[in-house]
Write a protein that holds these residues in place. Structure first.
Motif, mmCIF file in Angstrom:
data_model
loop_
_atom_site.group_PDB
_atom_site.id
_atom_site.type_symbol
_atom_site.label_atom_id
_atom_site.label_comp_id
_atom_site.label_asym_id
_atom_site.label_seq_id
_atom_site.Cartn_x
_atom_site.Cartn_y
_atom_site.Cartn_z
ATOM 1 N N MET A 36 0.839 -1.204 0.000
ATOM 2 C CA MET A 36 0.000 0.000 0.000
ATOM 3 C C MET A 36 0.866 1.243 0.000
ATOM 4 S SD MET A 36 -3.072 -0.879 2.691
ATOM 5 C CE MET A 36 -3.852 0.730 2.581
ATOM 6 N N GLY A 37 0.353 2.287 -0.590
ATOM 7 C CA GLY A 37 1.044 3.570 -0.570
ATOM 8 C C GLY A 37 1.132 4.120 0.845
ATOM 9 N N GLU A 38 2.071 5.020 1.042
ATOM 10 C CA GLU A 38 2.306 5.581 2.370
ATOM 11 C C GLU A 38 1.058 6.263 2.932
ATOM 12 O OE1 GLU A 38 4.623 9.456 3.810
ATOM 13 O OE2 GLU A 38 5.981 7.909 3.047
ATOM 14 N N HIS A 39 0.431 7.112 2.137
ATOM 15 C CA HIS A 39 -0.715 7.870 2.639
ATOM 16 C C HIS A 39 -1.894 6.966 3.005
ATOM 17 C CE1 HIS A 39 -3.297 11.312 3.280
ATOM 18 N NE2 HIS A 39 -4.184 10.762 2.470
ATOM 19 N N PRO A 40 -2.360 6.078 2.108
ATOM 20 C CA PRO A 40 -3.502 5.256 2.507
ATOM 21 C C PRO A 40 -3.198 4.332 3.688
ATOM 22 C CG PRO A 40 -2.752 4.620 0.309
ATOM 23 C CD PRO A 40 -1.986 5.846 0.726
ATOM 24 N N LYS A 41 -1.979 3.796 3.707
ATOM 25 C CA LYS A 41 -1.622 2.910 4.826
ATOM 26 C C LYS A 41 -1.560 3.704 6.130
ATOM 27 C CE LYS A 41 2.390 1.127 4.378
ATOM 28 N NZ LYS A 41 3.506 0.244 4.000
ATOM 29 N N GLY A 42 -0.922 4.849 6.091
ATOM 30 C CA GLY A 42 -0.807 5.671 7.295
ATOM 31 C C GLY A 42 -2.150 6.143 7.814
ATOM 32 N N GLU B 48 6.449 0.317 13.118
ATOM 33 C CA GLU B 48 7.171 -0.786 12.476
ATOM 34 C C GLU B 48 7.137 -0.710 10.960
ATOM 35 O OE1 GLU B 48 5.271 -4.302 13.964
ATOM 36 O OE2 GLU B 48 5.991 -3.979 16.008
ATOM 37 N N LEU B 49 5.969 -0.389 10.405
ATOM 38 C CA LEU B 49 5.798 -0.432 8.954
ATOM 39 C C LEU B 49 6.122 0.879 8.260
ATOM 40 C CD1 LEU B 49 2.401 -2.360 8.814
ATOM 41 C CD2 LEU B 49 4.693 -3.280 8.393
ATOM 42 N N MET B 50 6.188 1.976 9.011
ATOM 43 C CA MET B 50 6.323 3.276 8.392
ATOM 44 C C MET B 50 7.400 4.142 9.040
ATOM 45 S SD MET B 50 2.305 4.016 7.690
ATOM 46 C CE MET B 50 2.700 5.136 6.345
ATOM 47 N N PRO B 51 8.578 3.576 9.269
ATOM 48 C CA PRO B 51 9.627 4.414 9.863
ATOM 49 C C PRO B 51 10.034 5.513 8.882
ATOM 50 C CG PRO B 51 10.569 2.372 9.055
ATOM 51 C CD PRO B 51 9.067 2.257 8.892
ATOM 52 N N ASN B 52 10.508 6.596 9.440
ATOM 53 C CA ASN B 52 11.007 7.722 8.624
ATOM 54 C C ASN B 52 9.940 8.302 7.701
ATOM 55 O OD1 ASN B 52 13.632 7.314 9.756
ATOM 56 N ND2 ASN B 52 13.892 5.625 8.320
#
Length: 194
Positions: A153-159, A187-191
């Protein structure tokens, strides 16, 4: 950009990658939620045309219901409680019917969930709680349908999905569940901004 418009953009990006109804109306709804009355009227008319042909078109129904729900907030802000309550009930009923028609459709669950979670921020707790519960249930269905694909998934939808789950659980007094989703973000979205 107004918070309601941001939330509505979020649910569009969380919807599945297949050909989506939201692609036909979302720009008008987003502009409308940001204050462009003409754009909202166009979006509402577009969904009404689809619903005239098929009253059980779940995606058109959820978008129309979100629009009606938004209009209820405007009526309340103007002090028109009677119109606000009428539109509020109608908007909720349309969104609920859409979910009943397509309970496992991300393009239906995310719009209702995002609308309810955002709109409930401005309500007293006794009115907000059942809406947050329904919004959380919608996000939970969306999560369950996509959990095996989170990595792609893309960063925005996942976040937005994970943060929505965490925030809704926190608002409902479920700190362990909130922590679980905040941990997934870590865990899934560091930085990332999330």
């Amino acid at each position: 950009m107004k918070p309601f418009a941001i939330v509505m953009m979020t649910f569009a990006t969380l919807a599945s990658a297949q050909q989506r109804f939201d692609m036909e109306v979302r720009n008008d709804f987003f502009a409308g939620f940001a204050g462009n009355k003409e754009a909202l009227e166009r979006g509402m008319k577009a969904t009404e045309a689809v619903l005239a042909a098929n009253p059980n078109h779940a995606e058109a129904l959820v978008w129309h219901g979100a629009g009606v729900y938004f209009l209820s907030g405007q009526a309340f802000q103007k002090g028109d409680q009677a119109t606000g309550m009428e539109l509020y009930g109608k908007g909720l009923a349309e969104m609920d019917k859409a979910v009943a028609l397509a309970p496992k459709h991300i393009g239906v669950r995310i719009p209702r969930g995002a609308t309810l979670l955002q709109g409930s921020l401005y309500m007293p707790q006794e009115f907000a709680k059942p809406l947050v519960e329904r919004g959380l249930a919608d996000y939970r269905v969306a999560y369950d349908l996509q959990k095996d694909d989170l990595a792609s998934m893309g960063e925005h939808p996942k976040g937005e999905l994970l943060m929505g789950l965490a925030s809704a659980n926190q608002r409902l007094g479920n700190p362990d569940k909130a922590r679980e989703f905040y941990q997934k973000v870590a865990e899934l979205m560091p930085n990332t901004p999330y």
